[in-house]
Design an enzyme around this catalytic site. Structure first.
Site, short mmCIF file in Angstrom:
data_model
loop_
_atom_site.label_atom_id
_atom_site.label_comp_id
_atom_site.label_asym_id
_atom_site.label_seq_id
_atom_site.Cartn_x
_atom_site.Cartn_y
_atom_site.Cartn_z
N ASN A 1 3.13 5.62 5.21
CA ASN A 1 2.13 5.52 4.15
C ASN A 1 0.75 5.54 4.81
OD1 ASN A 1 0.51 4.93 1.95
ND2 ASN A 1 1.11 2.78 1.85
N LYS B 1 -2.11 5.63 3.44
CA LYS B 1 -3.15 4.93 2.66
C LYS B 1 -4.41 5.81 2.57
CE LYS B 1 -1.02 0.54 3.76
NZ LYS B 1 -1.20 -0.90 4.01
N HIS C 1 3.16 -0.43 -4.92
CA HIS C 1 2.74 -0.95 -3.62
C HIS C 1 1.89 -2.20 -3.83
CE1 HIS C 1 0.68 -1.26 0.26
NE2 HIS C 1 1.69 -0.58 0.76
N GLU D 1 -0.77 -3.24 -2.63
CA GLU D 1 -2.21 -3.02 -2.78
C GLU D 1 -2.54 -2.51 -4.18
OE1 GLU D 1 -2.67 -2.14 1.98
OE2 GLU D 1 -2.69 -0.47 0.57
N GLU E 1 8.34 -5.45 0.97
CA GLU E 1 7.15 -5.59 1.79
C GLU E 1 6.50 -6.94 1.52
OE1 GLU E 1 4.35 -2.49 0.73
OE2 GLU E 1 4.18 -3.30 -1.28
N GLY F 1 -0.63 -5.13 7.15
CA GLY F 1 -1.93 -4.93 7.76
C GLY F 1 -2.49 -6.16 8.44
N SER G 1 3.98 -4.29 8.69
CA SER G 1 3.64 -4.24 10.12
C SER G 1 4.83 -3.81 10.97
CB SER G 1 3.07 -5.58 10.59
OG SER G 1 1.85 -5.87 9.95
#
Length: 254
Positions: A9, A11, A95, A97, A167, A173, A212
């Site tokens: 991904n 991003k 996701h 985010e 996740e 991140g 990560s």
């Protein structure tokens, strides 16, 4: 048995030049790998470029998001059929985010999962808890609610046409990673939750770990019995790092 699956991904990263440079380093050694499926999800604006660069390669193309609607007056949105038109196979839905920064609810994520299936795409359903939710002992309840919303919308057989990615939000991140044992515990729970409805769907659904994932921890994560690959963020932007993760994925078939 199905191969491991590793999805990058990207991003909001990349450029026409860096995309070309990445694939020039990545494609040749990737051809030497066996028993692992690989996909990349670039920003939507670069889908056409990558579709041309990965043609006749083993890389599948994916998107980072889609609209729950097929067409209409939805400025800035992209439909599933548009993604298919550009050669996409996968699309991320829910996701963390998108959930946190864009306020996507479980119901909206379920609608996007359904829209992806209707467009002939394979949705990658992202589920996971925040650090506060983990500290409060709510991890499994949060994941259950996220899964159940999709089950209510499409049913277990349709859920099985997608991929699930666990996740933990606190490990995205941040450099922090759930231990292989922590990740396996949630993956096993997800599979058992689905198995209560359909053991066959539970057995065949691929469940990825995202949080990560790096070259130095991928092999141990992928060796867990219910971890079927990885959803990779930052490490997927570096050809060498991403290749090392893909190599870890080829060591064992499901």
């Amino acid at each position: 048995m199905a191969n491991k699956l590793v999805i990058g991904n990207w991003k909001m990263n990349g450029s026409r030049q860096s995309n070309t440079e990445f694939l020039s380093k990545f494609l040749a050694p990737l051809d030497q790998l066996e028993n692992v499926d690989v996909a990349v999800c670039p920003p939507a604006i670069y889908l056409e470029q990558l579709a041309g660069l990965v043609v006749q390669s083993p890389i599948h193309l994916g998107a980072q998001n889609l609209s729950e609607s097929e067409q209409g007056a939805f400025t800035g949105e992209i439909s599933g059929s548009m993604l298919r038109d550009f050669g996409c196979h996968y699309v991320l839905v829910g996701h963390s985010e998108r959930r946190s920064l864009n306020g996507e609810t479980n119901a909206l994520v379920a609608a996007k999962f359904k829209a992806a299936l209707n467009a002939g795409l394979t949705p990658v359903l992202c589920v996971g808890e925040t650090l506060d939710q983990r500290h409060d002992g709510e991890t499994l309840n949060v994941v259950n609610d996220q899964l159940q919303a999709v089950l209510d919308a499409v049913g277990v057989q349709e859920l099985g046409k997608g991929v699930i990615a666990y996740e933990p939000v606190w490990a995205i991140g941040t450099g922090e990673t759930a231990t292989p044992q922590q990740a396996q515990e949630v993956h096993q729970h997800i599979r058992r939750y689905i198995a209560e409805i359909s053991p066959e769907v539970a057995r065949t659904t691929r469940i990825l770990y995202g949080g990560s994932v790096k070259g130095d921890n991928a092999a141990e994560l992928f060796s867990q019995p219910d971890i079927d690959g990885g959803l990779v963020g930052g490490a997927s932007l570096d050809a060498h790092s991403f290749l090392s993760i893909c190599r870890a994925g080829q060591s064992r078939q499901l």
